[in-house]
Scaffold this motif. Sequence first.
Motif, mmCIF file in Angstrom:
data_model
loop_
_atom_site.group_PDB
_atom_site.id
_atom_site.type_symbol
_atom_site.label_atom_id
_atom_site.label_comp_id
_atom_site.label_asym_id
_atom_site.label_seq_id
_atom_site.Cartn_x
_atom_site.Cartn_y
_atom_site.Cartn_z
ATOM 1 N N UNK A 17 0.811 -7.412 4.813
ATOM 2 C CA UNK A 17 1.470 -5.627 4.899
ATOM 3 C C UNK A 17 2.179 -5.938 3.318
ATOM 4 N N UNK A 18 3.067 -6.949 2.608
ATOM 5 C CA UNK A 18 3.251 -6.814 1.036
ATOM 6 C C UNK A 18 2.110 -5.071 0.421
ATOM 7 N N UNK A 19 0.652 -5.916 0.342
ATOM 8 C CA UNK A 19 -0.454 -4.370 -0.416
ATOM 9 C C UNK A 19 -0.309 -3.289 -0.121
ATOM 10 N N UNK A 20 -0.765 -2.903 1.824
ATOM 11 C CA UNK A 20 -0.645 -1.773 2.050
ATOM 12 C C UNK A 20 0.741 -1.410 2.027
ATOM 13 N N UNK A 21 2.042 -1.885 1.773
ATOM 14 C CA UNK A 21 3.261 -1.391 1.173
ATOM 15 C C UNK A 21 3.254 -1.077 -0.571
ATOM 16 N N UNK A 22 3.083 -1.308 -1.458
ATOM 17 C CA UNK A 22 2.613 -1.557 -2.450
ATOM 18 C C UNK A 22 1.720 -0.582 -2.245
ATOM 19 N N UNK A 23 1.271 -0.235 -1.664
ATOM 20 C CA UNK A 23 -0.041 1.008 -2.297
ATOM 21 C C UNK A 23 0.631 2.298 -2.127
ATOM 22 N N UNK A 24 1.428 2.014 -0.672
ATOM 23 C CA UNK A 24 1.688 3.014 0.045
ATOM 24 C C UNK A 24 3.266 3.317 -1.534
ATOM 25 N N UNK A 25 3.781 2.916 -2.397
ATOM 26 C CA UNK A 25 5.036 2.976 -3.173
ATOM 27 C C UNK A 25 4.496 3.170 -4.564
#
Length: 172
Positions: A17-25
């Motif tokens: 889930x870190x990947x979509x979170x980073x993309x959202x950031x």
Amino acid sequence: MGHVRAFAVTVLALAALGVPAGLAWSLLAPRAPYAIVNGRPVLADPSTQALIAADGWFAVVTGGIGLVCAVVAWNLARDRRLEVLLGLAAGGAAAAFVAQWAGTTFTLAPVTVEAAAAVPGVKVVAGALVLTARGVLVAWPLLAVGLYGTMEAVVAYRESPLRRPYGEIEGL
């Protein structure tokens, strides 16, 4: 073996889930303006709040996802509560580092630059997205573990025999 599997699944799910979170950031956070002076980038507007805002957006995005992860994990944990709790802590920390990497590597938002102190003839560009306050990396695991522990404490309190003083009998 089930204990290790519950921990590992939790850690891997959160890290992914870190990947979509980073993309959202990357999509939400502003970029600080930099001026190119003698071939080197220099902060164009020392009064910019973009660096602080980027850190704040990271905390909001990862902290919010951490809270959602805590609720989902608590509902799915069943009899593996401790393993899932430890997985939330380790997976949340791993996910925060993955989110930082993804957010600084990929730029999703259209990058615009406005510098209050722009000098005519000096090229002003948007800087890379960076995390300047490293402490916000704990937002995900801290909020996830905190909410999970709070939910567990509320249920434990409700089910505690100490809550019924003087030997009261249930249902009477």
